[in-house]
Design an enzyme around this catalytic site. Structure first.
Site, short mmCIF file in Angstrom:
data_model
loop_
_atom_site.label_atom_id
_atom_site.label_comp_id
_atom_site.label_asym_id
_atom_site.label_seq_id
_atom_site.Cartn_x
_atom_site.Cartn_y
_atom_site.Cartn_z
N LYS A 89 0.61 -1.13 -0.03
CA LYS A 89 0.00 0.00 0.18
C LYS A 89 0.80 1.13 -0.01
CE LYS A 89 -4.44 -1.39 1.67
NZ LYS A 89 -4.41 -2.87 1.94
N GLU A 111 -10.34 7.18 3.67
CA GLU A 111 -11.02 6.38 4.57
C GLU A 111 -10.28 5.04 4.81
OE1 GLU A 111 -12.56 7.11 1.50
OE2 GLU A 111 -12.10 5.17 0.34
N SER A 377 1.43 -9.88 -1.16
CA SER A 377 1.25 -8.36 -0.98
C SER A 377 1.63 -7.85 0.50
CB SER A 377 -0.16 -8.32 -1.05
OG SER A 377 -1.09 -9.08 -0.55
C1 LIG Z 1 -5.22 -3.71 1.40
C2 LIG Z 1 -4.53 -5.10 1.24
C3 LIG Z 1 -4.88 -5.90 0.05
C4 LIG Z 1 -6.19 -5.94 -0.74
O1 LIG Z 1 -6.11 -4.58 -1.53
P1 LIG Z 1 -5.88 -4.38 -2.96
O2 LIG Z 1 -6.14 -3.30 -3.54
O3 LIG Z 1 -6.77 -5.62 -3.48
O4 LIG Z 1 -4.43 -4.82 -3.23
C5 LIG Z 1 -4.17 -7.09 -0.12
N1 LIG Z 1 -3.14 -7.51 0.58
C6 LIG Z 1 -2.80 -6.67 1.67
C7 LIG Z 1 -1.49 -7.18 2.48
C8 LIG Z 1 -3.43 -5.46 1.97
O5 LIG Z 1 -2.91 -4.74 3.02
#
Ligand SMILES: *Cc1c(COP(=O)(O)O)cnc(C)c1O
Length: 393
Positions: A89, A111, A377
């Site tokens: 993020k 938000e 992610s």
């Molecule tokens: C917020 C988040 C997501 C989901 O958000 P996307 O916009 O779909 O990437 C996925 N993995 C992690 C670790 C997150 O913090």
């Protein structure tokens, strides 16, 4: 087929800017300025420098040997979990705050649902010395106390949304109300590839650093700049958009998006938007979303807070409808199993969101010669309470 946004902000049938007249000025100002600013050398230099020195990029493309042996193929993990603040993020947050500064905005609003986007925003506002206001549903404030504490420690003001279900969509309404009331000095920072044009395109561009790095890392490790398949989880879709970005027109690469099935798509406890959703408008954009027969948004469910979103970005709706993307789902249970497996095989505790992408390994037949990239992610520290509660062995 084209997978880039067009002049009007559409990906095929999806996208656009379906906004009240009172927001037109703000959104239009952004639309008129974003490309010119973010494509300038001066912006790119500052952005890339912060990604390197502050975030810790490039993130490794790690060959997961024991995981590869288990599935008899070649699995690489793109380690977004190693970024500062623990997920992808921050790539987007840094990009948008640099843009806001160049547009002379003094106040950042956002938000947040689970609080992860709120923490990433508050982090960069502290770094840049900008006022930061985070809207959060009253219910979520109670559920996500550690992230609320982080935001406050970083100097952000957390404002509770007390209407409706007191969750994410209500926080979104409050943020939009604030933006309408403060059009001159305020920048509205959206955390995924959702919202009115130009947000989905802008966020995808900031996250595209993920696939940009993958190209050179794959050349080094495999002799070819593309993998056979890329697997990423999809909440709103920003980590997937970043991982797919430089491969969307390369049809040798299968793009696999994994949604959260929750308790299963035949129950009403799910967040698998492409499976159970229909076309409609959410957050200013035409896309697929979960709604009832009256067009009211239905509450999603996923064990992972980051995938617990009732829509999907317009790019992903287009990838789904056009058939360019392969959309599959993983249940809460399958994600947990995948998380425990990665932990034991590779010594990496993944975020629950990323565990949905890992769960796809059990649903696909691989050839031994294939190269697979899974976008990891985020890291699992924030999910320890759930992991310990659910651990059955
Ligand atoms: C917020 C988040 C997501 C989901 O958000 P996307 O916009 O779909 O990437 C996925 N993995 C992690 C670790 C997150 O913090």
């Amino acid at each position: 087929m084209n997978y880039e946004v067009n002049e009007q902000g559409f990906y095929g049938d999806f996208g656009g800017a379906f906004i009240p007249e009172m927001l037109y000025h703000n959104v239009n100002e952004l639309k008129e300025n974003y490309l010119q600013i973010i494509e300038s050398n001066d912006f790119q230099d500052e952005f890339k420098d912060l990604l390197k020195e502050y975030v810790g990029r490039p993130t490794p493309l790690y060959f997961a040997k024991r995981l590869s042996e288990k599935y008899n193929t070649n699995v690489f993990l793109k380690r977004e979990d190693l970024n500062h603040t623990g997920a992808h993020k921050i790539n987007n947050t840094i990009g948008q705050i640099l843009l806001a500064k160049r547009m002379n905005k003094k106040r950042i609003i956002a938000e947040t649902g689970a609080g992860q986007h709120g923490v990433a925003t508050a982090t960069v506002c502290a770094l840049m010395n900008l006022e930061c206001i985070i809207y959060m549903g009253e219910v979520d404030i109670k559920r996500q106390a550690p992230n609320v504490a982080r935001m406050k420690m970083l100097g952000a003001e957390v404002r509770p949304a007390t209407s409706g279900s007191k969750t994410l969509k209500d926080a979104t309404n409050e943020a939009i109300r604030d933006w309408i009331a403060n059009p001159e000095d305020t920048y509205y920072l959206i955390g995924s590839v959702v919202g009115p044009h130009p947000y989905p395109d802008m966020v995808a561009r900031f996250q595209s650093i993920i696939s940009e790095e993958m190209k050179s890392q794959l050349i080094e490790k495999t002799g070819r700049d593309y993998p056979d398949r890329i697997i990423a989880c999809v909440g709103g879709g920003s980590n997937a958009a970043g991982a797919f970005y430089h491969y969307s027109n390369n049809d040798k690469v299968e793009l696999i998006a994994v949604e959260a099935d929750g308790l299963g798509i035949t129950t009403n406890k799910t967040a698998a938007t492409t499976q159970v959703g229909t076309e409609g408008i959410i957050h200013g954009s035409k896309t697929l979303l979960m709604q009832n027969s009256e067009g009211q948004i239905t509450e999603p469910h996923s064990i992972s807070a980051g995938l617990d979103y009732p829509g999907v970005g317009p790019l992903h709706a287009h990838l789904f409808k056009s058939g360019r993307g392969t959309f599959i789902g993983a249940t809460d249970k399958e994600a947990l199993t995948a998380a425990y497996q990665l932990t034991r095989l590779e010594g990496i505790i993944p975020a629950l969101e990323s565990s949905h992408a890992l769960a796809a390994l059990d649903k696909i037949e691989f050839k031994p010669s294939e190269n697979i990239v899974i976008n990891l992610s985020g890291r699992g520290d924030k999910d320890m309470e759930t992991y310990i509660r659910e651990m059955s062995y």
